[in-house]
Design a protein around this motif. Sequence first.
Motif, PDB file in Angstrom:
ATOM      1  N   ALA A 154      54.146  91.084  64.981  1.00 46.04           N
ATOM      2  CA  ALA A 154      53.523  91.941  65.745  1.00 46.04           C
ATOM      3  C   ALA A 154      53.206  91.133  67.534  1.00 46.04           C
ATOM      4  CB  ALA A 154      52.052  92.349  66.065  1.00 46.04           C
ATOM      5  N   TRP A 172      52.125  97.371  68.142  1.00 46.39           N
ATOM      6  CA  TRP A 172      51.335  97.969  65.970  1.00 46.39           C
ATOM      7  C   TRP A 172      52.295  97.829  65.047  1.00 46.39           C
ATOM      8  CZ3 TRP A 172      53.202 102.748  64.366  1.00 46.39           C
ATOM      9  CH2 TRP A 172      52.032 103.120  63.154  1.00 46.39           C
ATOM     10  N   PHE A 177      44.671  96.860  71.260  1.00 43.72           N
ATOM     11  CA  PHE A 177      45.752  97.721  71.616  1.00 43.72           C
ATOM     12  C   PHE A 177      45.444  98.511  73.024  1.00 43.72           C
ATOM     13  CE2 PHE A 177      46.264  98.276  66.696  1.00 43.72           C
ATOM     14  CZ  PHE A 177      47.500  97.375  67.113  1.00 43.72           C
ATOM     15  N   ILE A 236      45.095  89.645  69.058  1.00 43.73           N
ATOM     16  CA  ILE A 236      45.121  90.839  67.395  1.00 43.73           C
ATOM     17  C   ILE A 236      44.305  90.558  66.178  1.00 43.73           C
ATOM     18  CG2 ILE A 236      47.109  91.409  65.624  1.00 43.73           C
ATOM     19  CD1 ILE A 236      48.689  91.790  67.918  1.00 43.73           C
ATOM     20  N   GLN A 243      52.829  95.892  61.015  1.00 47.43           N
ATOM     21  CA  GLN A 243      53.013  96.636  60.489  1.00 47.43           C
ATOM     22  C   GLN A 243      53.843  95.333  59.135  1.00 47.43           C
ATOM     23  OE1 GLN A 243      51.405  99.725  59.964  1.00 47.43           O
ATOM     24  NE2 GLN A 243      51.497  99.087  62.189  1.00 47.43           N
ATOM     25  N   ALA A 264      51.757  97.765  73.564  1.00 51.40           N
ATOM     26  CA  ALA A 264      50.895  98.158  72.577  1.00 51.40           C
ATOM     27  C   ALA A 264      51.699  98.643  71.637  1.00 51.40           C
ATOM     28  CB  ALA A 264      49.489  98.685  72.868  1.00 51.40           C
ATOM     29  N   GLY A 265      52.053  99.209  71.909  1.00 50.57           N
ATOM     30  CA  GLY A 265      53.266 100.443  70.732  1.00 50.57           C
ATOM     31  C   GLY A 265      54.021  99.074  69.476  1.00 50.57           C
TER      32      GLY A 265
END
Length: 239
Positions: free
Chosen positions: A59, A49, A134, A128, A53, A45-46
């Motif tokens: 992603a 994230w 997430f 997404i 961006q 998930a990190g």
Amino acid sequence: MKSVVLAIQFLTRLPTPQVQATERDFARSMRWFPAVGLIVGALVAGGAWLGAQLDGWVAALAAVAVWVGVTGALHLDGLADLADGCGAAHKDRARLLAVMADPHVGSFGVVAIVLQLLAKLVLVHAVIAAGGVFPALILLPFAARIGPLVWTLWLPPLHAGLGARFLEHVRVSHIVGWSVVLAAGAMVVPAILLAVPLIALWGVWLRRTLGGVSGDCHGAGIELVETGLLLAVLALRHL
């Protein structure tokens, strides 16, 4: 604490403290596989994230790259071995098991890995785009890693070794405890409850096709349950 560290070492490439352990200690660590799934999910998930961006596809690619990197492609290797066995042997169980034991990856295994990675990439991107990705990415690896506990208790081991020793240290109470966590997580991501039928279906297929379970079967099952849950998350968001 030793069992948790060993479970992380067994399922991931993450740095951990060095601990002295026996085969029995490694077998006992299996009860913590779902907890390792939460760690894997948090890192995936990190990655998603950070990639988000820039772009949705970035992603998705970041998430899948972290997924493969943190696990060292361990479960993909199991999926490839099983695909090679099924592709080469068809209905000959003895031949299937012999091909699975071969350390080399054949054409069926390569195709299985490519399709699995493409499936995750496309589905992660779609999730997404649908929003709320997430929490799902954190919980899906956790839910899938309940599977090995279930398959270990349900199915006989295909051969002696560490996989067979797992049976001595997994209890129904461990599955019940993680199922409670699964139910709590379903309050945030309802689709993860579909891990239950997916895990059951994989167990049925293994019993009918192989008559038991091995490390490769566990790895392949984790991969397929994760992909199935991604599809479930996406489907429920469109209902």
